[in-house]
Design a protein around this motif. Sequence first.
Motif, PDB file in Angstrom:
ATOM      1  N   GLN A   8     -18.006 -14.494   3.943  1.00  0.00           N
ATOM      2  CA  GLN A   8     -18.765 -14.025   5.124  1.00  0.00           C
ATOM      3  C   GLN A   8     -17.785 -13.729   6.265  1.00  0.00           C
ATOM      4  O   GLN A   8     -17.015 -14.622   6.647  1.00  0.00           O
ATOM      5  N   PRO A   9     -17.839 -12.486   6.836  1.00  0.00           N
ATOM      6  CA  PRO A   9     -16.928 -12.201   7.955  1.00  0.00           C
ATOM      7  C   PRO A   9     -17.285 -13.052   9.166  1.00  0.00           C
ATOM      8  O   PRO A   9     -18.445 -13.419   9.360  1.00  0.00           O
ATOM      9  N   ILE A  10     -16.287 -13.397   9.966  1.00  0.00           N
ATOM     10  CA  ILE A  10     -16.539 -14.170  11.207  1.00  0.00           C
ATOM     11  C   ILE A  10     -15.914 -13.390  12.372  1.00  0.00           C
ATOM     12  O   ILE A  10     -15.056 -12.535  12.175  1.00  0.00           O
ATOM     13  N   ASP A  11     -16.360 -13.744  13.611  1.00  0.00           N
ATOM     14  CA  ASP A  11     -15.844 -12.994  14.774  1.00  0.00           C
ATOM     15  C   ASP A  11     -14.677 -13.757  15.419  1.00  0.00           C
ATOM     16  O   ASP A  11     -14.395 -14.914  15.091  1.00  0.00           O
ATOM     17  N   LEU A  12     -14.016 -13.084  16.345  1.00  0.00           N
ATOM     18  CA  LEU A  12     -12.829 -13.638  17.006  1.00  0.00           C
ATOM     19  C   LEU A  12     -13.180 -14.941  17.723  1.00  0.00           C
ATOM     20  O   LEU A  12     -12.414 -15.911  17.696  1.00  0.00           O
ATOM     21  N   GLU A  13     -14.366 -14.986  18.279  1.00  0.00           N
ATOM     22  CA  GLU A  13     -14.800 -16.188  19.024  1.00  0.00           C
ATOM     23  C   GLU A  13     -14.762 -17.421  18.106  1.00  0.00           C
ATOM     24  O   GLU A  13     -14.263 -18.483  18.479  1.00  0.00           O
ATOM     25  N   THR A  14     -15.247 -17.241  16.878  1.00  0.00           N
ATOM     26  CA  THR A  14     -15.247 -18.370  15.916  1.00  0.00           C
ATOM     27  C   THR A  14     -13.814 -18.776  15.579  1.00  0.00           C
ATOM     28  O   THR A  14     -13.489 -19.961  15.482  1.00  0.00           O
ATOM     29  N   PRO A  48     -11.491 -10.305   8.849  1.00  0.00           N
ATOM     30  CA  PRO A  48     -12.620 -11.124   9.294  1.00  0.00           C
ATOM     31  C   PRO A  48     -13.115 -12.139   8.252  1.00  0.00           C
ATOM     32  O   PRO A  48     -13.806 -13.086   8.580  1.00  0.00           O
ATOM     33  N   LYS A  50     -12.446 -15.223   6.200  1.00  0.00           N
ATOM     34  CA  LYS A  50     -11.474 -16.327   6.162  1.00  0.00           C
ATOM     35  C   LYS A  50     -11.810 -17.366   5.087  1.00  0.00           C
ATOM     36  O   LYS A  50     -11.004 -18.262   4.837  1.00  0.00           O
ATOM     37  N   SER A  86     -13.915 -20.634   9.277  1.00  0.00           N
ATOM     38  CA  SER A  86     -12.625 -20.064   9.710  1.00  0.00           C
ATOM     39  C   SER A  86     -11.548 -20.277   8.651  1.00  0.00           C
ATOM     40  O   SER A  86     -10.385 -19.964   8.873  1.00  0.00           O
TER      41      SER A  86
END
Length: 464
Positions: A8-14, A48, A50, A86
């Motif tokens: 699952q892609p994650i965003d920079l904030e995570t 994205p 991880k 992450s």
Amino acid sequence: MNIFQDGQPIDLETVLANKDWRTAFQTQLEKQYPDDVVVSVKLNIPGPIKNSPGLQQLFQQGLNRLRMMLGRLHVKDIKFFVARPSGPETFLIVSEDITTVKRVAVLFESDMLTGRLFDVDVMAYHNEKQLSRQALGLPARQCLICDKDAKVCMKLGAHTLTEGYQVINQLYKKMATTPLRIWPQTQAAVVQYALSALLYEVSVNPKPGLVDPVSNGAHDDMTVFTFIDSSLALTNYFNQAYRIGLDYSGGELTSMFQMLRKAGIAAEKQMFAATHGINTHKGAIFSLGILVTAIAYISRQGVASLQQLQQVVQGMLQGIVTQDLNHSFGKRVLTAGEKQYQAYQLTGVRGEAAAGFPTVMAIALPFLQQASGTTNQKLLDTLMVIADNINDTNLIKRAGTIAIIPELKQWISHYFELGGSVTSEGLSYLYTLDEHFMTRNLSIGGAADNLILTTFLAKMGGIL
Ligand SMILES: CC(C)(COP(=O)(O)OP(=O)(O)OC[C@H]1O[C@@H](n2cnc3c(N)ncnc32)[C@H](O[C@H]2O[C@H](COP(=O)(O)OP(=O)(O)OP(=O)(O)O)[C@@H](O)[C@H]2O)[C@@H]1O)[C@@H](O)C(=O)NCCC(=O)NCCS
Ligand SMILES: Nc1ncnc2[nH]cnc12
């Protein structure tokens, strides 16, 4: 093979939030273990995605390899966080001076494969800063794709994510085919791996003709509990086998084997006492005892290749076929091995050992290293590959003829045509084979013993 599948892609904030979490957690660990070293292990993956099932498998294999390299260093505690969005992370607490731990980190990060996919940080309460690559004497982290400084490529956006994913999948595939190495381990760890190998083997199911928790196969005098009792009764023997190898100061390795053989004969008595006279591990006492002694001996020189280990085993067993088997012609009562040597010139387990267990080293271990599925599935397929490649004197004895070997090979080839243990057809065929073996009182005890050796070395090499 795409290890990013189902990730699952994650965003920079995570990603940034996780960085804060990691810093806080590391500080907490440093305070909790002020006299030890904290080692942080995580993946170094662009893009994205991880975490994924494939990335967790990659992480586990790298972590196993690092733990084997830490070898005799005392790992006091381990904190696993493998499912974090992450990315998988683990923290090891090592009771050693930071310089020694650094050296292992440098070795791990200098390795062509793990060094580019993993990020290992070494820190301690009394050392303000984490050791940088520069402080570790390492060049700047290389770009996965073009070998230049990774930071420069990232700034320039020099490569596409697809290129990155392609390289990482290739590196992972390569990890599964890198020849296994034997890192020095503590006596307790080696003995634990030996006992684990015995218990793993008897637990794997459904094995045709052999004892497992589901079926006693063609052994109406044994159950899985007989094997558990037998395995634990051999603890003392494996400790002795380790000491013989560690303390040996003689010249001729054959004398080291003679010392082991005395302990092995005593161990057979302990086995029979624990099993009320049933032969569960006679072959394994011989084969696994040899490997434990050889590993203790060779580890005195540091990390060893499988080839170097084989050379020690060959040195230990030099002349055994002639001594044991040629001289058996004068014996009144012959064992299965001796009978088959006289009838078919088969050298059985002695021949395997004198050659340095080539089936295990060159066939079973490489197969297991790239096998897919659960541990049970991987070991089932490995058992069948072994059975396809040895002359199992145990099977020939029970069949009463060497003609059973080509028959067995047909069954094994059909099993793999059905897809092996990872398909329902392959698995149900194994149940059918077990029934057939039971009807004809067949068993592949020799293949089982080679699976024990394979499992033991896979544990020692951090691939299982
Ligand atoms: C070198 C010895 C193993 C001598 O044993 P033997 O002369 O009998 O030699 P082999 O028959 O060649 O092998 C004996 C056992 O080794 C396993 N084995 C067979 N083929 C191979 C192979 N190609 N590669 C590796 N290992 C192999 C096998 O052992 C397993 O099967 C046994 C259980 O099956 P089962 O049919 O139940 O056996 P039995 O109880 O005998 O029959 P039943 O009564 O049930 O019908 C079990 O042993 C598994 O481990 C072969 O059976 C060594 O023992 C030796 O040197 N002995 C002398 C005394 C000594 O020095 N001991 C200390 C050695 S460190
Ligand atoms: N699981 C097993 N069943 C029968 N004989 C064996 N020898 C070694 N492992 C065995």
